[in-house]
Design a protein around this motif. Structure first.
Motif, PDB file in Angstrom:
ATOM      1  N   PRO A  91       5.734  40.257 -97.205  1.00 65.36           N
ATOM      2  CA  PRO A  91       5.157  39.108 -97.807  1.00 65.36           C
ATOM      3  C   PRO A  91       3.891  39.050 -97.570  1.00 65.36           C
ATOM      4  O   PRO A  91       2.871  39.090 -98.565  1.00 65.36           O
ATOM      5  N   ILE A  92       3.734  38.856 -96.562  1.00 67.83           N
ATOM      6  CA  ILE A  92       1.880  38.700 -96.158  1.00 67.83           C
ATOM      7  C   ILE A  92       1.199  40.161 -96.304  1.00 67.83           C
ATOM      8  O   ILE A  92       0.095  39.875 -96.548  1.00 67.83           O
ATOM      9  N   VAL A  93       1.670  40.948 -95.810  1.00 65.60           N
ATOM     10  CA  VAL A  93       1.033  42.624 -95.898  1.00 65.60           C
ATOM     11  C   VAL A  93       0.680  42.339 -97.658  1.00 65.60           C
ATOM     12  O   VAL A  93      -0.659  42.749 -97.239  1.00 65.60           O
ATOM     13  N   VAL A  94       1.357  42.217 -98.189  1.00 66.08           N
ATOM     14  CA  VAL A  94       1.246  42.286 -99.057  1.00 66.08           C
ATOM     15  C   VAL A  94       0.242  41.429 -99.904  1.00 66.08           C
ATOM     16  O   VAL A  94      -0.331  41.982-100.667  1.00 66.08           O
ATOM     17  N   VAL A  95       0.368  40.444 -99.738  1.00 64.61           N
ATOM     18  CA  VAL A  95      -0.322  39.716-100.137  1.00 64.61           C
ATOM     19  C   VAL A  95      -2.321  39.582 -99.373  1.00 64.61           C
ATOM     20  O   VAL A  95      -3.135  40.453-100.052  1.00 64.61           O
ATOM     21  N   LEU A  96      -1.958  40.398 -98.173  1.00 62.52           N
ATOM     22  CA  LEU A  96      -3.629  40.640 -97.174  1.00 62.52           C
ATOM     23  C   LEU A  96      -3.844  41.883 -98.306  1.00 62.52           C
ATOM     24  O   LEU A  96      -5.431  42.272 -98.253  1.00 62.52           O
TER      25      LEU A  96
END
Length: 325
Positions: A79-84
């Motif tokens: 999820p963090i990678v998607v947001v970034l």
């Protein structure tokens, strides 16, 4: 030499296959237990059983554990990678990639609502973390010196907020503020966050204090140092790494809190509450950009704190000269 099926490259697919097979068996088994068996349930049960049997037959347990470790990292950081990634999306629809752009970072920084919400959350989190660390440090010093008969109930009462549902805690704070006519705002949210933050900080500080022992404090007293001199020159320097770690953790917990803020902040727009209200009208790309900036800032602060804690851990172990008071 042919590579074995449980090679390094097959650890992640094997763990994923095991997870899928387990889900298939569970899904099919639920239908069998409830008595409403369908062809789909039987298919899931059969396919899942075959996949599980194949995985356990060909893949060593050590490789499965390595694969599950990789799956854990994927689950945590995907999820963090998607947001970034979507923070650099040029399109206005956050779920559709329309090219690389940094325009939304400027939009987020120029949005007064986002800036005010983040600033309010930072101020509340700083105050809450400071209160939590101060209360937890005082409690840890008492618990570390108390007899077991007194320490255990006192410690259990302080850690009670860790097992009480956050919703119950939020309602209790709401009723308390209403009973005494305390106006809602940033201060009430700050105090509310420090209630559960104190328990979290206490776990960290108490572990450090009890782990270092009381020998240096007793030696300081034997050498004629007063209680305040021992506290400032012996106890607190040894607790500094734990104090910093507890401060950072309680800051993050307060910054991300939604439930207690919803009940105690009144109309104060914190960052989590702003995101919650934005979901009703659709999240804009500015939110992704602001989240990416916050994530980068938190990671930088965490890295600097880790470096500081490591250095303080080395210096706090060095002999200290204690002056009389």
């Amino acid at each position: 030499m042919a590579s074995e099926p449980g090679g390094r490259g097959g650890a992640l697919p094997a763990a994923a296959a095991l997870l899928i097979g387990g889900v298939g068996v569970i899904a099919g088994g639920i239908g069998a237990v409830t008595g409403q068996v369908t062809a789909k349930d039987l298919t899931l049960l059969a396919v899942g059983a075959v996949v599980l049997a194949a995985v356990f037959r060909w893949i060593p347990i050590r490789r499965l554990l390595a694969g599950f470790a990789l799956l854990t990292f994927v689950f945590l950081f995907a999820p963090i990678v998607v947001v970034l990634a979507y923070a650099f999306n040029a399109g206005e629809i956050i779920t559709v990639w329309a090219g690389f752009s940094t325009r939304w970072f400027a939009e987020a920084l120029n949005n007064p609502q986002i800036v005010d919400a983040i600033g309010t959350s930072v101020a509340i989190a700083l105050g809450s973390a400071l209160l939590s660390v101060c209360f937890a440090c005082a409690a840890a010093l008492v618990i570390g010196r108390a007899r077991p008969a007194l320490r255990r109930p006192y410690e259990a009462a302080l850690l009670l907020t860790l097992v009480v549902p956050e919703l119950v805690l939020a309602i209790g704070l709401l009723l308390f503020y209403l009973r005494f006519g305390i106006p809602f705002g940033s201060l009430t949210a700050m105090v509310g966050h420090s209630v559960f933050g104190t328990s979290v900080a206490l776990l960290i500080i108490r572990a450090r204090y009890t782990g270092t022992g009381l020998d240096l404090e007793r030696a300081s007293a034997d050498l004629g140092a007063g209680p305040w001199a021992t506290l400032w020159q012996i106890t607190l320097p040894r607790l500094t790494p734990a104090l910093l770690g507890a401060f950072l953790l309680t800051f993050i917990l307060s910054f991300d809190d939604v439930v207690v803020s919803q009940f105690t902040a009144g109309g104060t727009p914190t960052w989590p509450l702003y995101l919650l209200s934005a979901l009703k009208f659709g999240v804009s790309p500015e939110v992704n950009a602001a989240s990416a900036l916050l994530l980068a800032s938190i990671l930088l602060i965490a890295a600097l704190t880790a470096v500081g804690i490591r250095r303080l851990s080395k210096t706090s172990a060095a002999p200290q000269s204690v002056s009389d008071e």
